[in-house]
Design a protein around this motif. Structure first.
Motif, PDB file in Angstrom:
ATOM      1  N   MET A 189       0.629  -0.849  -0.067  1.00 22.39           N
ATOM      2  CA  MET A 189       0.111  -0.188   0.394  1.00 22.39           C
ATOM      3  C   MET A 189       1.192   0.602  -0.311  1.00 22.39           C
ATOM      4  O   MET A 189       1.838   1.342   1.122  1.00 22.39           O
ATOM      5  CB  MET A 189      -0.617   0.531   1.415  1.00 22.39           C
ATOM      6  N   SER A 190       0.351   2.276  -0.741  1.00 21.37           N
ATOM      7  CA  SER A 190       1.669   3.820  -1.061  1.00 21.37           C
ATOM      8  C   SER A 190       0.255   4.911  -0.555  1.00 21.37           C
ATOM      9  O   SER A 190      -0.099   4.553  -1.601  1.00 21.37           O
ATOM     10  CB  SER A 190       1.825   3.775  -2.091  1.00 21.37           C
ATOM     11  N   TYR A 191       0.911   5.081   0.500  1.00 24.42           N
ATOM     12  CA  TYR A 191       0.126   6.770   1.158  1.00 24.42           C
ATOM     13  C   TYR A 191       0.725   7.572  -0.437  1.00 24.42           C
ATOM     14  O   TYR A 191       2.031   8.003   0.307  1.00 24.42           O
ATOM     15  CB  TYR A 191       0.398   6.618   2.022  1.00 24.42           C
ATOM     16  N   VAL A 192       0.311   8.888  -0.603  1.00 26.20           N
ATOM     17  CA  VAL A 192       1.155   9.794  -1.515  1.00 26.20           C
ATOM     18  C   VAL A 192       0.806  10.616  -0.620  1.00 26.20           C
ATOM     19  O   VAL A 192      -0.203  11.671  -0.247  1.00 26.20           O
ATOM     20  CB  VAL A 192       0.465  10.109  -2.715  1.00 26.20           C
ATOM     21  N   ALA A 193       2.150  10.731   0.272  1.00 23.78           N
ATOM     22  CA  ALA A 193       2.189  12.234   0.714  1.00 23.78           C
ATOM     23  C   ALA A 193       2.951  13.631   0.602  1.00 23.78           C
ATOM     24  O   ALA A 193       1.849  14.640   1.301  1.00 23.78           O
ATOM     25  CB  ALA A 193       3.020  11.793   1.662  1.00 23.78           C
ATOM     26  N   GLU A 194       3.254  13.327  -0.579  1.00 27.05           N
ATOM     27  CA  GLU A 194       3.570  14.928  -1.917  1.00 27.05           C
ATOM     28  C   GLU A 194       3.711  14.417  -2.399  1.00 27.05           C
ATOM     29  O   GLU A 194       3.707  13.778  -3.268  1.00 27.05           O
ATOM     30  CB  GLU A 194       4.778  15.216  -0.834  1.00 27.05           C
ATOM     31  N   GLY A 195       3.281  15.829  -3.591  1.00 25.94           N
ATOM     32  CA  GLY A 195       3.789  15.444  -4.379  1.00 25.94           C
ATOM     33  C   GLY A 195       2.269  14.954  -5.949  1.00 25.94           C
ATOM     34  O   GLY A 195       1.301  14.810  -5.009  1.00 25.94           O
ATOM     35  N   SER A 196       2.272  14.422  -6.705  1.00 24.53           N
ATOM     36  CA  SER A 196       1.324  13.787  -8.435  1.00 24.53           C
ATOM     37  C   SER A 196       2.314  12.585  -8.843  1.00 24.53           C
ATOM     38  O   SER A 196       3.013  12.978  -8.685  1.00 24.53           O
ATOM     39  CB  SER A 196       0.651  15.024  -8.617  1.00 24.53           C
ATOM     40  N   PHE A 197       1.508  11.954  -8.972  1.00 19.19           N
ATOM     41  CA  PHE A 197       1.908  10.478  -9.662  1.00 19.19           C
ATOM     42  C   PHE A 197       0.933   9.656 -10.966  1.00 19.19           C
ATOM     43  O   PHE A 197      -0.610   9.778 -10.462  1.00 19.19           O
ATOM     44  CB  PHE A 197       2.249   9.550  -8.544  1.00 19.19           C
ATOM     45  N   GLU A 198       1.559   9.461 -11.628  1.00 21.67           N
ATOM     46  CA  GLU A 198       0.752   9.002 -12.506  1.00 21.67           C
ATOM     47  C   GLU A 198       1.212   7.840 -11.704  1.00 21.67           C
ATOM     48  O   GLU A 198       2.241   6.829 -12.082  1.00 21.67           O
ATOM     49  CB  GLU A 198       1.315   9.222 -13.859  1.00 21.67           C
ATOM     50  N   VAL A 199       0.121   6.867 -11.195  1.00 18.60           N
ATOM     51  CA  VAL A 199       0.238   5.712 -11.580  1.00 18.60           C
ATOM     52  C   VAL A 199      -0.146   4.255 -12.102  1.00 18.60           C
ATOM     53  O   VAL A 199      -1.243   4.769 -13.396  1.00 18.60           O
ATOM     54  CB  VAL A 199      -0.501   5.847  -9.620  1.00 18.60           C
ATOM     55  N   THR A 200       0.302   3.271 -12.674  1.00 16.76           N
ATOM     56  CA  THR A 200       0.167   2.201 -13.745  1.00 16.76           C
ATOM     57  C   THR A 200      -0.084   1.020 -12.895  1.00 16.76           C
ATOM     58  O   THR A 200       0.614   0.315 -11.479  1.00 16.76           O
ATOM     59  CB  THR A 200       1.177   1.508 -14.673  1.00 16.76           C
ATOM     60  N   MET A 201      -1.394   0.018 -12.560  1.00 11.44           N
ATOM     61  CA  MET A 201      -1.639  -0.887 -11.739  1.00 11.44           C
ATOM     62  C   MET A 201      -2.029  -1.555 -12.538  1.00 11.44           C
ATOM     63  O   MET A 201      -3.316  -1.733 -12.692  1.00 11.44           O
ATOM     64  CB  MET A 201      -2.357  -0.481 -10.954  1.00 11.44           C
ATOM     65  N   GLY A 202      -1.641  -2.845 -13.155  1.00 16.43           N
ATOM     66  CA  GLY A 202      -2.241  -4.294 -14.294  1.00 16.43           C
ATOM     67  C   GLY A 202      -2.406  -2.812 -15.321  1.00 16.43           C
ATOM     68  O   GLY A 202      -0.809  -2.326 -15.984  1.00 16.43           O
ATOM     69  N   GLU A 203      -3.631  -3.164 -15.680  1.00  8.05           N
ATOM     70  CA  GLU A 203      -3.833  -2.578 -17.065  1.00  8.05           C
ATOM     71  C   GLU A 203      -4.114  -1.091 -16.719  1.00  8.05           C
ATOM     72  O   GLU A 203      -4.337  -0.394 -18.132  1.00  8.05           O
ATOM     73  CB  GLU A 203      -4.860  -3.560 -17.575  1.00  8.05           C
ATOM     74  N   ASP A 204      -4.079  -0.594 -15.657  1.00 13.65           N
ATOM     75  CA  ASP A 204      -5.232   0.944 -15.024  1.00 13.65           C
ATOM     76  C   ASP A 204      -3.927   1.821 -14.934  1.00 13.65           C
ATOM     77  O   ASP A 204      -2.601   1.172 -14.289  1.00 13.65           O
ATOM     78  CB  ASP A 204      -6.211   0.633 -14.283  1.00 13.65           C
ATOM     79  N   LYS A 205      -4.141   2.989 -15.529  1.00 10.79           N
ATOM     80  CA  LYS A 205      -3.250   3.929 -14.990  1.00 10.79           C
ATOM     81  C   LYS A 205      -4.359   5.183 -14.608  1.00 10.79           C
ATOM     82  O   LYS A 205      -5.464   5.637 -15.034  1.00 10.79           O
ATOM     83  CB  LYS A 205      -2.868   4.354 -16.517  1.00 10.79           C
ATOM     84  N   LYS A 206      -3.527   5.824 -13.246  1.00 14.59           N
ATOM     85  CA  LYS A 206      -4.721   6.861 -12.826  1.00 14.59           C
ATOM     86  C   LYS A 206      -3.773   8.078 -11.871  1.00 14.59           C
ATOM     87  O   LYS A 206      -2.724   7.726 -11.573  1.00 14.59           O
ATOM     88  CB  LYS A 206      -5.719   6.621 -12.234  1.00 14.59           C
ATOM     89  N   ILE A 207      -4.093   9.012 -12.314  1.00 22.45           N
ATOM     90  CA  ILE A 207      -3.062  10.131 -11.788  1.00 22.45           C
ATOM     91  C   ILE A 207      -3.810  10.318 -10.123  1.00 22.45           C
ATOM     92  O   ILE A 207      -4.912  10.397  -9.661  1.00 22.45           O
ATOM     93  CB  ILE A 207      -3.677  11.557 -12.402  1.00 22.45           C
ATOM     94  N   LEU A 208      -2.363  10.409  -8.780  1.00 22.74           N
ATOM     95  CA  LEU A 208      -3.144  10.216  -7.737  1.00 22.74           C
ATOM     96  C   LEU A 208      -2.354  11.121  -6.825  1.00 22.74           C
ATOM     97  O   LEU A 208      -1.493  12.280  -7.469  1.00 22.74           O
ATOM     98  CB  LEU A 208      -2.950   9.382  -6.861  1.00 22.74           C
ATOM     99  N   ASN A 209      -2.797  12.472  -6.875  1.00 26.01           N
ATOM    100  CA  ASN A 209      -2.573  13.320  -5.999  1.00 26.01           C
ATOM    101  C   ASN A 209      -2.079  12.986  -4.656  1.00 26.01           C
ATOM    102  O   ASN A 209      -3.318  12.151  -3.111  1.00 26.01           O
ATOM    103  CB  ASN A 209      -3.111  14.546  -5.934  1.00 26.01           C
ATOM    104  N   LYS A 210      -1.705  14.105  -3.450  1.00 26.47           N
ATOM    105  CA  LYS A 210      -1.474  14.513  -2.205  1.00 26.47           C
ATOM    106  C   LYS A 210      -2.604  13.553  -1.157  1.00 26.47           C
ATOM    107  O   LYS A 210      -4.052  13.949  -1.589  1.00 26.47           O
ATOM    108  CB  LYS A 210      -1.212  15.533  -1.536  1.00 26.47           C
ATOM    109  N   GLY A 211      -2.367  12.815  -0.558  1.00 23.74           N
ATOM    110  CA  GLY A 211      -3.813  12.262   0.217  1.00 23.74           C
ATOM    111  C   GLY A 211      -4.214  10.578  -0.340  1.00 23.74           C
ATOM    112  O   GLY A 211      -5.216   9.946   0.523  1.00 23.74           O
TER     113      GLY A 211
END
Length: 116
Positions: free
Chosen positions: A60-82
């Motif tokens: 499990m990964s918590y975005v403590a700061e910043g913004s990330f494009e996360v790939t998980m299997g076939e899915d891709k999503k932008i995740l932000n702080k929190g």
């Protein structure tokens, strides 16, 4: 402080732990662990990449700061702080840091490969 000194330690000061260089723009600190659980801070500079990979550990990964494009299997999503992502066993996952960021990663069981 050497990360091997952190095994089963219960009270930990972040500033006593050194960062470990991983790759261009990526560094980590193993904060705490025992045989079953591990907490790791991973700092990313903008545009740094956490390459797509998989492993037998639950993560499990918590975005403590910043913004990330996360790939998980076939899915891709932008995740932000929190926000959080969950990587099940053996599912390919990775990140691209869109602005300087920090992930707090939790693994079960601990990552033996990080301790070598």
């Amino acid at each position: 402080m050497n990360f091997k000194d952190l095994s089963n330690k219960t009270l930990i000061n972040d500033q006593e732990i050194d960062w470990e260089y991983i790759s261009d723009g990526v560094k980590r600190k193993i904060i705490a662990y025992d045989d079953h659980l591990m907490l790791v801070k991973v700092a990313f500079e903008k545009d740094a990449i956490g390459a797509v990979h998989n492993h037998p550990h639950l993560q499990m990964s918590y975005v403590a700061e910043g913004s990330f494009e996360v790939t998980m299997g076939e899915d891709k999503k932008i995740l932000n702080k929190g926000d959080v992502f969950f990587a099940p066993t053996m599912v390919f996952h990775g990140v691209v840091c869109l602005e300087d960021g920090l992930l707090i990663d939790i693994f079960n069981p601990h990552r033996e490969d990080f301790l070598r």
